[in-house]
Scaffold this active site. Sequence first.
Site, PDB file in Angstrom:
ATOM      1  N   LYS A 174     -18.517 -78.500   0.588  1.00 59.60           N
ATOM      2  CA  LYS A 174     -19.623 -77.876   0.101  1.00 59.60           C
ATOM      3  C   LYS A 174     -20.945 -78.741   0.466  1.00 59.60           C
ATOM      4  CE  LYS A 174     -19.035 -74.703   0.055  1.00 59.60           C
ATOM      5  NZ  LYS A 174     -17.494 -73.889  -0.208  1.00 59.60           N
ATOM      6  N   ARG A 202     -22.862 -64.483  11.874  1.00 55.11           N
ATOM      7  CA  ARG A 202     -21.706 -64.665  12.534  1.00 55.11           C
ATOM      8  C   ARG A 202     -22.220 -65.845  14.016  1.00 55.11           C
ATOM      9  NH1 ARG A 202     -18.070 -60.502  12.380  1.00 55.11           N
ATOM     10  NH2 ARG A 202     -16.840 -61.188  14.015  1.00 55.11           N
ATOM     11  N   ASN A 232     -17.595 -61.255  22.346  1.00 51.71           N
ATOM     12  CA  ASN A 232     -17.261 -62.371  21.060  1.00 51.71           C
ATOM     13  C   ASN A 232     -15.803 -62.716  21.344  1.00 51.71           C
ATOM     14  OD1 ASN A 232     -16.866 -63.562  18.792  1.00 51.71           O
ATOM     15  ND2 ASN A 232     -15.992 -61.834  17.730  1.00 51.71           N
ATOM     16  N   GLY A 233     -15.522 -64.081  21.300  1.00 55.80           N
ATOM     17  CA  GLY A 233     -14.203 -64.441  21.655  1.00 55.80           C
ATOM     18  C   GLY A 233     -14.356 -65.688  22.663  1.00 55.80           C
ATOM     19  N   GLU A 241     -21.241 -79.334   4.496  1.00 50.34           N
ATOM     20  CA  GLU A 241     -21.757 -78.065   5.275  1.00 50.34           C
ATOM     21  C   GLU A 241     -23.130 -77.535   4.873  1.00 50.34           C
ATOM     22  OE1 GLU A 241     -19.638 -74.541   4.907  1.00 50.34           O
ATOM     23  OE2 GLU A 241     -18.936 -74.959   2.922  1.00 50.34           O
ATOM     24  N   LYS A 286     -20.334 -67.913   9.652  1.00 53.63           N
ATOM     25  CA  LYS A 286     -19.709 -67.043   8.352  1.00 53.63           C
ATOM     26  C   LYS A 286     -18.118 -66.632   8.757  1.00 53.63           C
ATOM     27  CE  LYS A 286     -19.510 -65.955   4.271  1.00 53.63           C
ATOM     28  NZ  LYS A 286     -19.393 -67.117   3.174  1.00 53.63           N
ATOM     29  N   GLU A 325     -13.186 -79.304  -2.384  1.00 52.43           N
ATOM     30  CA  GLU A 325     -14.119 -78.251  -2.458  1.00 52.43           C
ATOM     31  C   GLU A 325     -15.487 -78.750  -2.444  1.00 52.43           C
ATOM     32  OE1 GLU A 325     -14.142 -75.629  -0.931  1.00 52.43           O
ATOM     33  OE2 GLU A 325     -15.883 -74.472  -1.975  1.00 52.43           O
ATOM     34  N   CYS A 336     -20.169 -65.041  16.850  1.00 50.42           N
ATOM     35  CA  CYS A 336     -20.829 -64.012  17.676  1.00 50.42           C
ATOM     36  C   CYS A 336     -20.997 -62.739  17.166  1.00 50.42           C
ATOM     37  CB  CYS A 336     -20.335 -63.919  19.158  1.00 50.42           C
ATOM     38  SG  CYS A 336     -20.553 -65.606  19.996  1.00 50.42           S
ATOM     39  N   HIS A 344      -5.519 -96.908  -3.213  1.00 54.24           N
ATOM     40  CA  HIS A 344      -4.646 -97.011  -1.857  1.00 54.24           C
ATOM     41  C   HIS A 344      -5.374 -97.208  -0.450  1.00 54.24           C
ATOM     42  CE1 HIS A 344      -1.063 -96.471  -4.202  1.00 54.24           C
ATOM     43  NE2 HIS A 344      -1.387 -95.648  -4.594  1.00 54.24           N
ATOM     44  N   TRP A 400     -22.555 -67.692  18.867  1.00 55.21           N
ATOM     45  CA  TRP A 400     -22.084 -69.034  18.306  1.00 55.21           C
ATOM     46  C   TRP A 400     -21.466 -69.583  19.289  1.00 55.21           C
ATOM     47  CZ3 TRP A 400     -17.450 -71.782  17.502  1.00 55.21           C
ATOM     48  CH2 TRP A 400     -17.511 -72.783  16.879  1.00 55.21           C
TER      49      TRP A 400
HETATM   50  C1  F6R Z   1     -16.637 -73.447   3.532  1.00 50.90           C
HETATM   51  C2  F6R Z   1     -16.585 -72.371   4.479  1.00 50.90           C
HETATM   52  C3  F6R Z   1     -15.376 -72.245   5.416  1.00 50.90           C
HETATM   53  C4  F6R Z   1     -14.571 -70.996   5.169  1.00 50.90           C
HETATM   54  C5  F6R Z   1     -13.359 -70.833   6.340  1.00 50.90           C
HETATM   55  C6  F6R Z   1     -12.381 -69.740   6.139  1.00 50.90           C
HETATM   56  O1  F6R Z   1     -17.765 -73.148   2.740  1.00 50.90           O
HETATM   57  O2  F6R Z   1     -17.196 -71.174   4.215  1.00 50.90           O
HETATM   58  O3  F6R Z   1     -14.674 -73.367   5.486  1.00 50.90           O
HETATM   59  O4  F6R Z   1     -13.845 -71.128   4.088  1.00 50.90           O
HETATM   60  O5  F6R Z   1     -13.955 -70.921   7.746  1.00 50.90           O
HETATM   61  O6  F6R Z   1     -12.831 -68.644   5.999  1.00 50.90           O
HETATM   62  P1  F6R Z   1     -12.195 -67.240   5.585  1.00 50.90           P
HETATM   63  O7  F6R Z   1     -12.023 -67.298   4.259  1.00 50.90           O
HETATM   64  O8  F6R Z   1     -13.311 -66.109   5.931  1.00 50.90           O
HETATM   65  O9  F6R Z   1     -10.870 -67.288   6.312  1.00 50.90           O
END
Ligand code: F6R
Length: 585
Positions: free
Chosen positions: A466, A27, A100-101, A469, A580, A462, A2, A485, A74
């Site tokens: 990617k 956000r 926010n929260g 998401e 984000k 990773e 948010c 396994h 959000w």
């Molecule tokens: C993946 C992604 C999320 C962040 C996670 C941690 O591409 O963006 O999985 O990596 O939310 O975020 P930070 O690094 O900001 O603590």
Amino acid sequence: MCGIIGILGRGDVAPYLVDGLGRLEYRGYDSAGMAVMEDGAIAVLRTVGTVERLAAMYRGSPVSGAAGLAHTRWATHGGVSDRNAHPHVSCGGEAAVIHNGIIENHAELREELSSKGHAFKSETDTEVAVHLLEEALAAGKGPLEAGMDVARRLRGQYALVFLMRGHPDVILAMRKNAPLLVGLGKGESIVASDALAFIDRTNRVVFLEDDTLALVARDGVRVYGFLGQERPVVVTDLAQELTLPDKHDHEHFTIKEIREQPEAVERVVSQVPGSMTIFRRELEKAKRVFFVAAGTSYHAALLAKRYFSDHMKLYGEVILASEYRGSEQWFDDGAVVVCISQSGETMDVLEAARSAKGRGATVLSMVNRSPSSLEMLSDAVVKLNVGPEVGVAATKSFTAQVVLFYALARGGASEEEVAELKGAMEAALAQEQEIIGVAELVAKGRDVYFLGRGVSYPMALEGALKMKELAYLHAEGLAAGELKHGPLALVDSGTPLVLLNPEDETYAETMSNGAEVKSRGGMVIGFSTAPSPTYDRFVRIPPVRAEFYPVVEAVPLQLLAYHVARLLDKSIDKPRNLAKSVTVK
Ligand code: F6R
């Protein structure tokens, strides 16, 4: 999560609210809304969807006034609907709030307030706050006392900002474990969850601490503890490096950020050596080391463990931030807890850091966004220095984290090492056409698997993250040796499987795993330094020293997810349901 912004200005603040909100959209982007003090009443516009939709609504029926709030949501409590979009307004329209929260005791407060006759118009946890404020204002309390009443009743984490009809020259803001800061401009003040919202107007900032209330006026801000004691106001000049992001000629921020990685890794190692030295000194003294992170940053932590083990002979445990409680009994004064977070605002990471501090451990952190809540509670910080990462999917911050950990573990990185990495990443980026061909195959399926060994194992995780998401495809990252396994049962004719197979010590064993897949009809996509008949498709990875493979592999993995998402027409910079900055639990 948010994004919130409130402004008290001289002229009409509505256009600026819409503009500033656009910069906070990373956000959360389920819905957006704004409230403006217009002719002695609070006028509200709210809509499901993007800030652009709110902007169109505003253009269609403009509101105007010299004080206002805006919010990008959000969703946590209550579905994505117009009526759940913020701001929320009290029964008689005396006050509006953005939040926010999470307010944990919202259900009992709602019951109590309803029994007193308050009519709730949304399903959110937030709305209780504005009714509580309304009660206090109705009892004749001023903004400060009314705010203290609200703070006393709420449990949870929040950044709350209120507009009050009876107090048009003040905005009330309060913070408990959620980011909030005040920008002091010329004859105007702006309160927001991120300085990006106002950095084009002022770089003079007051960081609110947890458990504080702020009375924001046009000519400054006064800050109080939740019990009413006034606190000193410290104004910080933010460095102008906090520039507004621009896509330039790129179709998305995500691809821009993928492409700028060679420069980013160079920047990351040009750190002030001081902070690196403190970091190493603390680690050398540590009896126990923990690496704490979430999501992509967790994958960087897995590599950090390996680098520190190899170069500093240091044993560390890697913990998912949301699972820190299982290890917190070891966060004592002999422990160093290394927190890794691009945003520096991830609630799970902050909680682990607070627990560590509370138990006497040393907290070191690695962040990109600065200023951030994480760095404020850390004993020492290293910064990535790669500029704002706007795409929700972490890309350049990840490679920067890995490179910085490598440099920390080695006590620095030489020019030769940086040149090797940069050149290899550029060569990896040059494989984009080949990767688009692979993306066309992957986009046709429902599942994709990623396999790696050693330093390539975190990269398998990773690569899968990617893909999930960005392309919303089912993807799994596996340690290559684990395939037999259980997961091998999933492999069917044509199942795509990305085999991360550089010619390092893991090469022969990983190749055997590829052969096992191929002999069961799976489609093996080799990401390797050399072609092989085992691979149905081949993407060339430039040869580098073994420890650099994760950084170099990251590039084609990101490009693959990006192009699959593009082919499937997904919302690349803002994937559905994500945000984000994950500031809730
Ligand atoms: C993946 C992604 C999320 C962040 C996670 C941690 O591409 O963006 O999985 O990596 O939310 O975020 P930070 O690094 O900001 O603590």
